[in-house]
Design a protein around this motif. Structure first.
Motif, short mmCIF file in Angstrom:
data_model
loop_
_atom_site.label_atom_id
_atom_site.label_comp_id
_atom_site.label_asym_id
_atom_site.label_seq_id
_atom_site.Cartn_x
_atom_site.Cartn_y
_atom_site.Cartn_z
N PHE A 1 -0.09 112.71 64.85
CA PHE A 1 1.08 111.62 64.68
C PHE A 1 1.98 111.32 63.56
O PHE A 1 2.49 110.26 63.10
CB PHE A 1 0.05 110.59 64.51
N ALA A 2 2.12 112.57 62.79
CA ALA A 2 3.22 112.43 61.82
C ALA A 2 4.56 112.81 62.29
O ALA A 2 4.64 113.78 63.19
CB ALA A 2 3.16 113.42 60.60
N ARG A 3 5.68 111.97 62.32
CA ARG A 3 6.90 112.10 62.88
C ARG A 3 8.17 111.63 61.86
O ARG A 3 7.84 110.97 61.10
CB ARG A 3 6.71 111.22 64.31
N PRO A 4 9.39 112.19 62.45
CA PRO A 4 10.50 111.71 61.73
C PRO A 4 11.12 110.19 62.27
O PRO A 4 10.79 110.08 63.42
CB PRO A 4 11.41 112.78 62.23
N LEU A 5 11.80 109.65 61.58
CA LEU A 5 12.58 108.43 61.98
C LEU A 5 13.95 108.70 61.76
O LEU A 5 14.47 109.38 60.90
CB LEU A 5 12.04 107.39 60.97
N PHE A 6 14.71 108.13 62.93
CA PHE A 6 16.21 108.43 62.96
C PHE A 6 16.83 107.10 62.98
O PHE A 6 16.65 106.15 63.25
CB PHE A 6 16.51 109.03 64.46
N VAL A 7 18.24 107.50 62.70
CA VAL A 7 19.61 106.80 62.92
C VAL A 7 20.37 107.35 63.74
O VAL A 7 20.76 108.55 63.40
CB VAL A 7 20.06 105.90 61.66
N TYR A 8 21.20 106.89 64.48
CA TYR A 8 22.25 107.31 65.30
C TYR A 8 23.47 106.62 65.09
O TYR A 8 23.49 105.43 65.09
CB TYR A 8 21.69 107.13 66.71
N VAL A 9 24.50 107.33 64.65
CA VAL A 9 25.91 106.71 64.05
C VAL A 9 26.89 107.23 65.24
O VAL A 9 26.85 108.39 65.40
CB VAL A 9 26.00 107.20 62.89
N LYS A 10 27.55 106.03 65.73
CA LYS A 10 28.77 106.32 66.63
C LYS A 10 30.02 106.81 65.84
O LYS A 10 30.45 106.04 64.82
CB LYS A 10 29.10 104.72 67.31
N HIS A 11 30.54 107.82 66.26
CA HIS A 11 31.48 108.53 65.59
C HIS A 11 32.82 107.40 65.44
O HIS A 11 33.40 107.40 64.24
CB HIS A 11 32.08 109.64 66.21
N SER A 12 33.26 106.68 66.54
CA SER A 12 34.57 106.18 66.59
C SER A 12 34.52 104.84 65.67
O SER A 12 35.49 104.58 64.80
CB SER A 12 34.84 105.55 67.86
N THR A 13 33.25 104.51 65.26
CA THR A 13 32.87 103.25 64.39
C THR A 13 33.08 103.69 62.96
O THR A 13 33.34 102.63 62.10
CB THR A 13 31.67 102.57 64.69
N LEU A 14 33.08 104.79 62.70
CA LEU A 14 33.34 105.30 61.18
C LEU A 14 34.62 105.33 60.72
O LEU A 14 35.07 105.31 59.60
CB LEU A 14 32.78 106.91 60.81
#
Length: 336
Positions: free
Chosen positions: A277-290
């Motif tokens: 039950f150990a797991r990574p947490l993520f964020v997903y970033v949209k390229h165009s918005t950068l």
């Protein structure tokens, strides 16, 4: 002769008074123009400031309620350092977040599990390019009420037996001999939650569904209240929600792949002992918005501070080198 001189002197004096008055009036008008110009410049400056503030994009983030405490903490500190910035953090679940991400409603999507193939396809169909960043580690916590003095540990097999829609578990005695014949109350994140998906994958594999009588909520605080409110309740959610309420909840040790019963904490999550039950947490970033400086600046700040913020809310930070690599990747995407 004398009267004529007096009359002439009076006329000259009157003319001088009139000329002086005219001069003062002209000076006053000039001064008024200068004051008006000054006010116009101030107003123009204020309008420019307002336009500048108006041009600052509100950064919109949505998705996992598990990741929410980290990103909320990041956003609060970011806005303290940047008073004009605006960041909106939503909690529609990992699945709900990806739907908004694909619809173009958000700049960043939080997730407590990796993106699914169908979610990737939805983004491809709308032409959205993105990058996944791991920001922290979590130990999905299975919890019971503090008055529960019989559950000392659980295996994944027992969790399957308890939570399966096809199982016949009703009371604690149905799980293990010697446990009380008291009806179990089940509390689970909703189906849009990445935590729901992760738990289901670990406990059921590719087959099997969660029991229909479980109380579901996308709000982890509702789950906390459910378990704290009943001696016979059991639930699960991200470690941060357990850590925040550890005086009202009891985390159940889970038997890992080495046969050891392990409780979730920062050490066991970081070491991998608290498996599966150990797991990574993520964020997903949209390229165009950068291309928008508001989004880029917030994304950069989030990656710079995610480790510290994760630990401040009860999760586990990744190694510093991982965040450095993430920042380099962000700059590469943004063309910095």
């Amino acid at each position: 002769m004398k009267s004529k001189s007096l009359w002439l002197l009076a006329v000259i004096s009157l003319l001088l008074v009139v000329l002086a008055a005219c001069g003062n009036a002209e000076g006053s008008e000039d001064g008024g123009d200068e004051e008006a110009n000054s006010n116009t410049e101030e107003n123009t400056s204020a309008e420019g400031s307002s336009e500048s503030e108006g041009e600052m994009t509100e950064v919109v983030v949505d998705g996992s309620s598990t990741v929410f405490p980290v990103m909320e903490a990041v956003a609060e500190e970011y806005q303290k350092e940047n008073p004009d910035a605006r960041v909106n953090i939503g909690t529609s679940g990992s699945g709900g977040g990806f739907e908004k991400f694909a619809a173009g409603e958000t700049h960043i999507s939080n997730a407590s599990r990796p993106i699914k193939d169908e979610e990737k396809q939805a983004l491809e169909e709308t032409g959205i390019e993105y990058t996944e960043f791991e920001i922290a580690l979590d130990g999905l916590s299975i919890v019971v009420n503090t008055e529960n003095d019989w559950v000392d540990q659980l295996t994944v097999e027992e969790l399957n037996k308890m939570w399966s829609a096809d199982g016949d578990v009703t009371t604690w005695a149905d799980v293990r001999e010697g446990w009380p014949e008291e009806e179990i109350e089940f509390y689970s994140p909703g189906a849009d939650s990445g935590t729901f998906d992760y738990f289901s994958e670990v406990v059921f594999g590719e087959e099997g569904d969660i029991r229909q009588d479980a109380s579901l909520s996308e709000d982890d605080n509702v789950l906390v209240q459910g378990v704290t409110g009943s001696k016979n309740a059991i639930g699960y959610f991200g470690y941060a929600y357990y850590a925040e309420n550890d005086d009202q909840l009891k985390a159940v040790p889970i038997v890992n792949d080495s046969g050891e019963a392990v409780k979730p904490d920062q050490e066991t999550v970081q070491s991998g002992e608290y498996n599966p039950f150990a797991r990574p947490l993520f964020v997903y970033v949209k390229h165009s918005t950068l291309e928008d400086e508001s989004v880029y600046n917030f994304a950069k700040y989030a990656l710079e501070n995610a480790g510290a913020m994760a630990e401040s809310v009860g999760y586990v930070a990744k190694p510093d080198s991982a965040y450095e690599e993430a920042l380099n990747k962000l700059d590469e995407i943004a063309g910095k």
